[in-house]
Write a protein that holds these residues in place. Sequence first.
Motif, PDB file in Angstrom:
ATOM      1  N   ARG A 581       0.279  -0.730   0.032  1.00 46.43           N
ATOM      2  CA  ARG A 581       0.061   0.146   0.302  1.00 46.43           C
ATOM      3  C   ARG A 581       0.500   0.965   0.060  1.00 46.43           C
ATOM      4  O   ARG A 581       2.086   1.212   0.501  1.00 46.43           O
ATOM      5  N   ALA A 582       0.610   2.598  -0.981  1.00 39.89           N
ATOM      6  CA  ALA A 582       1.086   3.526  -0.341  1.00 39.89           C
ATOM      7  C   ALA A 582       0.722   3.997   0.848  1.00 39.89           C
ATOM      8  O   ALA A 582      -0.208   4.354   1.295  1.00 39.89           O
ATOM      9  N   GLY A 583       1.821   4.800   1.291  1.00 41.28           N
ATOM     10  CA  GLY A 583       2.044   5.452   2.365  1.00 41.28           C
ATOM     11  C   GLY A 583       1.352   6.571   2.357  1.00 41.28           C
ATOM     12  O   GLY A 583       0.186   6.976   1.381  1.00 41.28           O
ATOM     13  N   ARG A 584       1.329   8.220   2.382  1.00 39.25           N
ATOM     14  CA  ARG A 584       0.930   9.155   2.893  1.00 39.25           C
ATOM     15  C   ARG A 584       0.933   9.747   1.652  1.00 39.25           C
ATOM     16  O   ARG A 584       1.569   9.888   1.214  1.00 39.25           O
ATOM     17  N   TYR A 585       0.042  10.287   0.434  1.00 41.20           N
ATOM     18  CA  TYR A 585       0.912  10.151  -0.916  1.00 41.20           C
ATOM     19  C   TYR A 585      -0.523  11.207  -1.869  1.00 41.20           C
ATOM     20  O   TYR A 585      -1.810  10.029  -1.270  1.00 41.20           O
ATOM     21  N   THR A 586      -0.082  12.233  -2.253  1.00 41.41           N
ATOM     22  CA  THR A 586      -1.233  13.192  -2.268  1.00 41.41           C
ATOM     23  C   THR A 586      -0.672  13.704  -4.146  1.00 41.41           C
ATOM     24  O   THR A 586       0.956  13.884  -4.159  1.00 41.41           O
ATOM     25  N   THR A 587      -1.405  13.831  -5.052  1.00 37.86           N
ATOM     26  CA  THR A 587      -0.693  13.763  -6.608  1.00 37.86           C
ATOM     27  C   THR A 587      -1.821  15.108  -7.299  1.00 37.86           C
ATOM     28  O   THR A 587      -2.619  14.764  -6.586  1.00 37.86           O
ATOM     29  N   PRO A 588      -1.364  15.521  -8.352  1.00 41.35           N
ATOM     30  CA  PRO A 588      -2.429  16.329  -8.943  1.00 41.35           C
ATOM     31  C   PRO A 588      -3.018  15.649  -9.483  1.00 41.35           C
ATOM     32  O   PRO A 588      -2.596  14.368 -10.167  1.00 41.35           O
ATOM     33  N   ASN A 589      -4.074  16.295  -9.511  1.00 39.77           N
ATOM     34  CA  ASN A 589      -5.380  15.490 -10.610  1.00 39.77           C
ATOM     35  C   ASN A 589      -5.102  15.850 -11.757  1.00 39.77           C
ATOM     36  O   ASN A 589      -5.292  16.594 -12.630  1.00 39.77           O
ATOM     37  N   PRO A 590      -4.998  14.335 -12.834  1.00 42.24           N
ATOM     38  CA  PRO A 590      -4.468  14.099 -14.361  1.00 42.24           C
ATOM     39  C   PRO A 590      -5.744  14.865 -14.751  1.00 42.24           C
ATOM     40  O   PRO A 590      -5.734  15.093 -15.835  1.00 42.24           O
ATOM     41  N   THR A 591      -7.032  14.088 -14.504  1.00 45.54           N
ATOM     42  CA  THR A 591      -8.038  14.633 -15.260  1.00 45.54           C
ATOM     43  C   THR A 591      -9.143  16.052 -14.151  1.00 45.54           C
ATOM     44  O   THR A 591      -9.777  15.377 -14.390  1.00 45.54           O
ATOM     45  N   PRO A 592      -8.558  16.638 -13.967  1.00 46.96           N
ATOM     46  CA  PRO A 592      -9.516  17.931 -13.080  1.00 46.96           C
ATOM     47  C   PRO A 592     -11.063  18.238 -13.823  1.00 46.96           C
ATOM     48  O   PRO A 592     -10.462  18.991 -15.799  1.00 46.96           O
ATOM     49  N   GLU A 593     -12.324  17.541 -13.754  1.00 47.96           N
ATOM     50  CA  GLU A 593     -13.338  18.030 -14.336  1.00 47.96           C
ATOM     51  C   GLU A 593     -13.300  19.794 -13.300  1.00 47.96           C
ATOM     52  O   GLU A 593     -13.267  19.448 -12.653  1.00 47.96           O
TER      53      GLU A 593
END
Length: 724
Positions: A581-593
């Motif tokens: 499992r990924a640890g604490r991870y936020t990333t830019p939304n590649p397909t922002p609506e």
Amino acid sequence: MRCEAARSPAIITTLGAGLFMAMLTPAYAEEATSEDAIIVTARGRPEAQIAVPDTVTVFTQDDIVRRKLTTIDDFIAETPGVFMINDQDPGTNMITVRGVSTNRNQSPSIAYVVDGLALPDSELFTLRTYDVARVEILKGPQGALFGRSASGGAVNIATNDPTEVAGGVASLGVGNGFTWTADGVVNAPVSDRVQLRLAGSFRNSDGFIRNSYLDKKVDGFTSRNLRLKASVAVSETSTLKLRFGWADEEGGAAYISSENVTGRNGGRLSGAILTNPQGDFEGRASRKWWGAQATIEQELGDTLLLTWSGGYDHYRKDFVEELDFRHDTPVTLDGVPLFPDGIQPISQPVDIEAWTSEVRLTSQAAGPLRWHAGFFFQRLERDRTDDLGPLLFGAEPLRAETRSNQIGLFAQASYDVLPTLEATLGLRYDRDRRKENTVGTNTAATYARRAQTFDKWQPKVSLAWHPTQDFTAYVTGSLGFKSGGFNPLPGASDIWTANFAAETVESLEAGIKSRLADGRVRLTLAGFVTDYSNFQNTVFLGNSVVLSVPKVNVHGLEASAEAELDLGFRVDGGAAWTHSRAGRYTTPNPTPEPGEPAMVDLTGKRTPNAPDWTLNAGIGWQGDAGRAKVDARLSVAYVSRVDFEMDNILHTPGYASVDGRVGVDLGPWGFEIWTKNLFDRRWAISAFGQQQLPLLLGLGPNGPFDSFTINTGRQFGVGATRRF
């Protein structure tokens, strides 16, 4: 090393079970003191498998025949805790070991070693396996022995050497999909000092997957392979070994299906949503490889062995496909008819040239100390052109010219602290100097020059307790790393960076291995905790790019058993539970609506291509039926849910596959009938989702779409072999 409390119970349970069984085992083992017949060479010298303080799955020559293992996919499918995807074309693949996989177009996470030398690039991993003597698959970081591309594990393949006995084997086979195969081996001793061995393999198939729009099978292929090996006794203490190999393959590629799986099926790739391909462009791939290797073994008295190996690889792949995977025209993007003839052709040719060399000094004296030390060098030149056709809108295609110079210094020593206790310390230093020029294919203009050096000390330490020849309990700690690299140049709105960092792995493993009933029963159990820093997650965002995940936490348990029963029966099985499992991870939304957040939280998500459970089991029988010797085997393999992207939307549910084979030997003749995926189960083997790829989200008409590849379904055939 950091070990969260949430993972402690599994490891404590494993260690406790190991200690408990270690205390009990000597009572059994007094009855079984014969030496282990299974020998491995993964630690640089021949050793009994049961004595190695690592999880090692071994396939002997007998296993390879009985289980009908003809490709690296077959070996991995029989190994719990390991998972493999062959994607889009013969050279593109991802191998996952204990939760973390290789990544496209970058350094692999798995060391792939053939006859003692590491292959330079994952493109070569799927070259056809034939005339193989032994395959060893090691799990967990193996950097101390194999370097910066072994953060997940290692595959060690030994092909058959020439012998002093003249003879050979010829085999023919036919199967569904109008598939036929021809394999042959000739062993020719020229003199007392010189032996030769020539092996070849040919396979041709019309394929199994039909494109419903083109009304033809699109996964057919032809594979031609040759290998010549020579062994020359230069003197009583010196041997020269030579190997020359060649492969030429061509066939269908990128037979990808297209459907709104996210919208219609919640991302679940099963049932009626698994449609056949329907694109109007037939993908094709061809590749050629040739390589040469020389090895010199020189005994230095009775106590030392000096070995030098040098190899050269030359590889070329041509690959062409479409990217809309539809037959509707014109193809629209966000409602605008931008592509009147579809998004085609897209080509990504790859050229590889590599020089590899290793020198090793190994102790051979009897005594409590065993050691080896050496030096490794590899020069890799890799060119990849990204010709995205209509998506370039008139711009010139770019070529990534990557150059890598890797050196490695390594040493390992094992010492018998007590007659029953072995301590092993390994240490390796790797330095990988990488640079990449991005140039225009038409103008030769240089768009970017990038260079970076990645280096790391990689220690490994283990304690192994051998109260008898039939029992081992061990604890192993290791550190590994994988070099960073260079992404395709990002545009102003792209979410990836031009460069990405090296990946570091810390792992702790504890296990037991045991033989019972005079060696007729073998049992293994292992538990592990692994922490990944800067995990290199491959994402397809119009091209394959790496988005680094700061932390990935993995822990799991693995067990295997095999037993020779009465009346010629034999059973075997294995199970692996891997919690990745990924640890604490936020990333830019590649397909922002509109109304959606600019950042997405993927903390706790499963890592891609990493099923929680992989299981297999088999039962075989060997016996006589009159003059004939019969060998029959039936096996089943199960893989739990597989997520194809870090957002865990597109996924295939768990599936099982049943294989079988019956072989009959009549003197020099052998006959077989076999099947793979007996019940014709269908599942997705890879996928790209509209929530990750803006192109798919805006594609039309009648979009949005997800893209995926389905497996080939049931295969079966018959074969005949003549030994002479």
